[in-house]
Design a protein around this motif. Structure first.
Motif, mmCIF file in Angstrom:
data_model
loop_
_atom_site.group_PDB
_atom_site.id
_atom_site.type_symbol
_atom_site.label_atom_id
_atom_site.label_comp_id
_atom_site.label_asym_id
_atom_site.label_seq_id
_atom_site.Cartn_x
_atom_site.Cartn_y
_atom_site.Cartn_z
ATOM 1 N N ALA A 152 41.950 37.549 29.066
ATOM 2 C CA ALA A 152 42.451 36.278 28.537
ATOM 3 C C ALA A 152 43.964 36.323 28.319
ATOM 4 N N LEU A 153 44.474 37.487 27.939
ATOM 5 C CA LEU A 153 45.905 37.589 27.633
ATOM 6 C C LEU A 153 46.759 37.810 28.882
ATOM 7 N N HIS A 154 46.222 38.389 29.942
ATOM 8 C CA HIS A 154 47.028 38.786 31.094
ATOM 9 C C HIS A 154 46.659 38.083 32.392
ATOM 10 N N HIS A 155 45.679 37.195 32.336
ATOM 11 C CA HIS A 155 45.271 36.464 33.532
ATOM 12 C C HIS A 155 45.145 34.981 33.195
ATOM 13 N N PRO A 156 45.138 34.113 34.182
ATOM 14 C CA PRO A 156 44.988 32.682 33.906
ATOM 15 C C PRO A 156 43.691 32.392 33.158
ATOM 16 N N THR A 157 43.769 31.467 32.210
ATOM 17 C CA THR A 157 42.598 31.101 31.417
ATOM 18 C C THR A 157 41.968 29.825 31.965
ATOM 19 N N LEU A 158 40.799 29.462 31.370
ATOM 20 C CA LEU A 158 40.014 28.328 31.872
ATOM 21 C C LEU A 158 40.006 27.162 30.895
ATOM 22 N N GLY A 159 41.081 26.973 30.172
ATOM 23 C CA GLY A 159 41.126 25.879 29.214
ATOM 24 C C GLY A 159 40.901 26.370 27.801
ATOM 25 N N LEU A 160 40.584 25.442 26.909
ATOM 26 C CA LEU A 160 40.402 25.754 25.494
ATOM 27 C C LEU A 160 38.946 25.564 25.091
ATOM 28 N N SER A 161 38.476 26.440 24.207
ATOM 29 C CA SER A 161 37.135 26.304 23.645
ATOM 30 C C SER A 161 37.162 25.268 22.538
ATOM 31 N N ALA A 162 35.986 24.943 21.991
ATOM 32 C CA ALA A 162 35.908 23.969 20.915
ATOM 33 C C ALA A 162 36.668 24.438 19.679
ATOM 34 N N GLY A 163 36.773 25.754 19.511
ATOM 35 C CA GLY A 163 37.499 26.282 18.357
ATOM 36 C C GLY A 163 38.994 26.378 18.567
ATOM 37 N N GLY A 164 39.462 26.060 19.769
ATOM 38 C CA GLY A 164 40.899 26.053 20.033
ATOM 39 C C GLY A 164 41.418 27.267 20.758
ATOM 40 N N GLY A 165 40.592 28.312 20.953
ATOM 41 C CA GLY A 165 41.044 29.510 21.640
ATOM 42 C C GLY A 165 40.932 29.377 23.139
ATOM 43 N N ALA A 166 41.816 30.072 23.860
ATOM 44 C CA ALA A 166 41.788 30.042 25.321
ATOM 45 C C ALA A 166 40.535 30.737 25.831
ATOM 46 N N ILE A 167 39.946 30.173 26.908
ATOM 47 C CA ILE A 167 38.726 30.720 27.485
ATOM 48 C C ILE A 167 39.089 31.757 28.540
ATOM 49 N N SER A 168 38.640 32.985 28.355
ATOM 50 C CA SER A 168 38.924 34.063 29.292
ATOM 51 C C SER A 168 38.213 33.822 30.611
ATOM 52 N N SER A 169 38.816 34.250 31.706
ATOM 53 C CA SER A 169 38.179 34.118 33.017
ATOM 54 C C SER A 169 37.160 35.223 33.271
ATOM 55 N N MET A 170 37.025 36.190 32.358
ATOM 56 C CA MET A 170 35.968 37.191 32.486
ATOM 57 C C MET A 170 34.627 36.503 32.286
ATOM 58 N N HIS A 171 33.672 36.776 33.164
ATOM 59 C CA HIS A 171 32.388 36.093 33.074
ATOM 60 C C HIS A 171 31.581 36.617 31.886
ATOM 61 N N SER A 172 30.912 35.706 31.213
ATOM 62 C CA SER A 172 30.156 36.051 30.007
ATOM 63 C C SER A 172 28.953 36.949 30.302
ATOM 64 N N LEU A 173 28.495 36.993 31.558
ATOM 65 C CA LEU A 173 27.350 37.844 31.884
ATOM 66 C C LEU A 173 27.656 39.333 31.708
ATOM 67 N N TRP A 174 28.942 39.688 31.568
ATOM 68 C CA TRP A 174 29.276 41.084 31.256
ATOM 69 C C TRP A 174 28.723 41.506 29.903
ATOM 70 N N MET A 175 28.363 40.535 29.057
ATOM 71 C CA MET A 175 27.805 40.864 27.745
ATOM 72 C C MET A 175 26.304 41.152 27.801
ATOM 73 N N VAL A 176 25.678 40.902 28.940
ATOM 74 C CA VAL A 176 24.231 41.095 29.050
ATOM 75 C C VAL A 176 23.811 42.544 28.796
#
Length: 588
Positions: free
Chosen positions: A456-480
């Motif tokens: 999120a800090l070193h690559h382009p982000t995907l907009g803002l979340s509902a809480g105001g933070g930038a959305i990381s381009s890392m896919h959430s499935l890495w948390m599986v």
């Protein structure tokens, strides 16, 4: 033929492990009663399992998605929402203790379930109103904008919904499984097989309900409409109530057996009154040990742990023993059996306490794992479809569903040959493995969160979340993977906990034993909320980086996960000490 009420009273005497002088009469009454109680068995299951399925469909998905609801609709800061949710989940898990006590002592399981089901329905209805009625929640706002907070009135309505849900959980959780088992005759082979099958079906419907709730219902809430997404579970909860009451006329309704804590208090009172007496040199001769005639409660051998409690069973000249061999005043003289039952409880407490710290790792699934998912790429296939953040809990349940049959059918037979034990490895060994896996899961969580933040800090982000933070381009499935390991951890620890309490508690206190796992979950939620508050207040002072900042990209959530892992290591060491010290029930 004896009346059904007479049989109920007789069974009550047997199940409560009451005065042994009455056991003979109770047994005779049961025999005379014959068919006084008509067990419907599987005939009652459509109503009970149907109620359980629809109740879980109505409440589980909503509970999993509450963090998103509080932050997206009520505009709560993530830290406040996590703390509130920890308190709510903790209280919800603590309530079954009170529910089990009221059920055993006063209401009975049927009345408790009826009252609790209506309370859950009211809670879901009020929660739906907070989403559907504009005046009951703050106005919506764009991501990143300054949003209005909820008014005191709106917050009070939300808390009223939570209160009803807590009452509902307090009655349903400790009573639903025992009430289903009550419908089978425990004195016949078919009844015993029916009880075992019921437990299997119960866990199947529980898993099925979680899978549906964590996918379909959460998706409707997050992607379609909160009003519709909360309205559907409310309708399902109404159906659950209707199905439950439809079977009222055919249910076996076991009468309340009285408080299970009376015997414990009697031992404490007698021990205090005789505290100045010396310990007997020969316990077998000096301690009061009347004939044990209970058909359901195991006769316990004398143990040398907690010897100070033996004073409650020391016979003195002032103690009067009736002709039938039992004490005239049980508040002054207790039986050796009563004393050993209290020792069982004291031995369990240290092992039980390790579960509180263990659950600190587990409860992160419903708090910071959700927040991490909100600031990760959740698109799957079609760019228009996003995995709901709260749906990630389904991976933990999926791991349990896959692992349990593998362990039961493949590993246990192999372990049985290796260890020469019928259960393969002991319950305490399984609980320890669960704690170890939770530590591994937290270390993995820290590594994956550090990677998500770095992207999120070193690559382009995907907009803002509902809480105001930038959305990381890392896919959430890495948390599986971390969630799958946590699910296997629960399969080892949670299921073993329930079985451990069931086997090690005195038989007439098993309803309370069934509530202990929920009490652990309550303690874990409260402790997690305490840690969140302390870390939030201490890490951001004097210009330092707040680990739990509103925008996770500006915080260090990975450090928080490592802190939980470090606490878990200490807990594992403590558990090993407790397990080595523990003496199983019935061991002399």
């Amino acid at each position: 033929m004896a009346a059904a009420g007479d049989e109920g009273k007789a069974v009550e005497k047997l199940e409560s492990g009451g005065a042994a002088a009455d056991v003979g009469d109770a047994t005779a009454a049961v025999a005379a009663a014959g068919g006084g109680v008509k067990y419907r068995g599987w005939g009652a299951m459509p109503y009970i399992i149907g109620n359980e399925t629809f109740e879980k469909l109505g409440t589980l998905g909503t509970s999993s998605n509450l963090l998103v609801y509080l932050t997206a609709v009520f505009h709560m800061p993530s830290v406040d929402a996590a703390a509130l949710l920890n308190a709510f989940n903790g209280t919800t898990s603590l309530a079954p203790i009170a529910g089990a006590f009221l059920s055993d002592a006063f209401l009975g399981r049927y009345s408790t379930l009826a009252f609790a089901s209506i309370a859950s329905l009211l809670g879901m209805f009020i929660l739906t109103l907070t989403a559907a009625v504009a005046g009951l929640h703050p106005p919506s706002c764009a991501p990143g904008a300054t949003c209005l907070r909820a008014t005191p009135y709106q917050t009070s309505v939300l808390f009223a919904a939570f209160a009803f849900l807590v009452v509902g959980a307090g009655g349903i959780r400790p009573c639903s499984m025992p009430f289903g088992a009550d419908q089978f005759d425990p004195h016949t082979e078919s009844g015993k097989r029916g009880i075992n099958s019921f437990f299997n079906w119960y866990y199947f419907t529980f898993t099925f309900a979680i899978m549906i709730s964590a996918t379909v219902i959460i998706y409707v809430q997050s992607a379609v409409s909160w009003s519709i997404g909360l309205g559907i579970p409310t309708i399902l909860m109404f159906i659950a109530c209707v199905i439950f009451f439809m079977g009222s006329r055919i249910y076996v309704k076991v009468r309340p057996e009285g408080s299970p804590f009376t015997s414990i208090v009697q031992v404490v009172a007698a021990c205090i009154s005789k505290r100045k007496l010396k310990q007997p040199k020969d316990p077998k001769q000096a301690l009061f040990d009347p004939p044990h005639l209970s058909l359901l409660v195991t006769k316990l051998q004398h143990t040398d742990q907690f010897r100070f409690l033996d004073k409650a069973a020391i016979i003195t000249p002032a103690d009067e023993i009736k002709p039938n061999g039992f004490a005239a005043n049980p508040w002054k003289l207790c039986s050796l059996q009563q004393v050993e039952e209290v020792k069982c409880l004291l031995r369990i407490i240290p092992v039980w306490s390790t579960g509180i710290i263990y659950y600190v790792a587990v409860v992160q699934q419903s708090t910071y794992v959700v927040l991490s998912a909100l600031q990760s790429d959740r698109h799957l296939g079609d760019d228009h479809f996003e995995i709901p953040a709260a749906s990630f809990t389904v991976f933990s349940m999926l791991a349990q569903t896959i692992w349990i049959p593998i362990y039961d059918r493949l590993l246990v037979p192999w372990l049985r040959r290796m260890t020469k034990r019928e259960d393969g490895i002991s319950l305490l060994h399984r609980m320890g493995i669960g704690i170890f896996l939770s530590i591994i899961a937290m270390i993995m969580s820290a590594a994956i969160e550090a990677k998500r933040r770095s992207v999120a800090l070193h690559h382009p982000t995907l907009g803002l979340s509902a809480g105001g933070g930038a959305i990381s381009s890392m896919h959430s499935l890495w948390m599986v993977p971390q969630l799958m390991i946590l699910g296997v951890s629960e399969a080892f620890n949670l299921i073993s906990q329930i079985e451990f309490y069931y086997k090690e508690f005195p038989e007439h206190m098993r309803s309370v034993a069934g509530s202990l796992a929920f009490l652990n979950l309550a303690g874990g939620n409260y402790l997690s909320g305490f840690l969140v508050t302390i870390v939030h207040k201490t890490t951001g002072v004097k210009g330092g980086r707040n680990w739990l900042a509103q925008d996770l990209n500006e915080g260090r959530l990975d450090f928080f996960y490592l802190l939980i892992a470090a606490i878990g290591v200490l807990n594992l060491v403590y558990f090993v000490i407790c397990a080595k010290w523990y003496r199983y029930k019935g061991a002399s």
